[in-house]
Enzyme design. Sequence first.
Site, PDB file in Angstrom:
ATOM      1  N   TYR A  37       0.566  -1.145   0.084  1.00 37.31           N
ATOM      2  CA  TYR A  37      -0.165  -0.164   0.196  1.00 37.31           C
ATOM      3  C   TYR A  37       0.906   1.341   0.178  1.00 37.31           C
ATOM      4  CZ  TYR A  37      -4.299  -2.612  -0.032  1.00 37.31           C
ATOM      5  OH  TYR A  37      -5.394  -3.629  -0.431  1.00 37.31           O
ATOM      6  N   HIS A  77     -14.634   1.614  -0.122  1.00 35.87           N
ATOM      7  CA  HIS A  77     -13.419   0.468   0.153  1.00 35.87           C
ATOM      8  C   HIS A  77     -12.484   1.141   0.560  1.00 35.87           C
ATOM      9  CE1 HIS A  77     -14.726  -2.367  -3.367  1.00 35.87           C
ATOM     10  NE2 HIS A  77     -15.635  -2.578  -2.315  1.00 35.87           N
ATOM     11  N   SER A  84     -16.471  -3.919 -13.193  1.00 42.40           N
ATOM     12  CA  SER A  84     -15.997  -4.889 -13.930  1.00 42.40           C
ATOM     13  C   SER A  84     -17.834  -6.069 -13.280  1.00 42.40           C
ATOM     14  CB  SER A  84     -15.166  -5.889 -13.091  1.00 42.40           C
ATOM     15  OG  SER A  84     -15.867  -5.959 -11.847  1.00 42.40           O
TER      16      SER A  84
END
Length: 230
Positions: free
Chosen positions: A53, A106, A174
């Site tokens: 990250y 998220h 997606s």
Amino acid sequence: MKKIVILTGAGISAESGLGTFRAEGGLWAQHRIEDVATPEGFARNPKLVVDFYNARRAQAAEAAPNAGHLALAKLEAEFAGDVVLITQNVDDLHERAGMARVMHMHGALSGALCAACDHRWPAPMVMAPGDPCPSCEKPTARPDIVWFGEMPYDMDEIFDHLAGADLFASIGTSGNVYPAAGFVAEARRHGAQTVEFNLEPSQVGSQFDDLRIGPATQTLPIWVDEILAG
């Protein structure tokens, strides 16, 4: 039309150089999702996860908002009604494009979270395993990212917005990951018109009223001008 609810995914940031989950050669391609995007992976190897990250944070800092991000910021600024933007992305390109209201379901690379007490604070550019929480001082800092197996943020508020939407737009997603893949069905259930923007139809593309195929940098400015023209 009074309320537009927009969901964005990795596809809109891909045109700014930020890799999607499935892109070849990107950061994600170098790691198994189970190793860097699950609580179990963090428990096994916190350094690997924190370093991953840190790399994503540095990459995002070097990226710039593209024409798709800027078009949505224009829509928020000029639309007479309400514009709600929900993003699956953890970068801050929407904010840097000028959007004032972004829901990061998220989490965000810019945040740090204490695994012990749930305190949140701005993440430094480089985090380290065992960083102390500024609130409880335990060495339990982690990126404020929703990993697989964890509950996305603000779901009650998101479903309230979907229930009140006149138009729901999905951009660069997606359709593989729930609960976001179910947003179009929820919006339709409450009577919203729906439109998908993508390079190809998503897994739930057949559920949309309208499909705009092409790069978001090209399709979104046209759509926003259509909306603002009434």
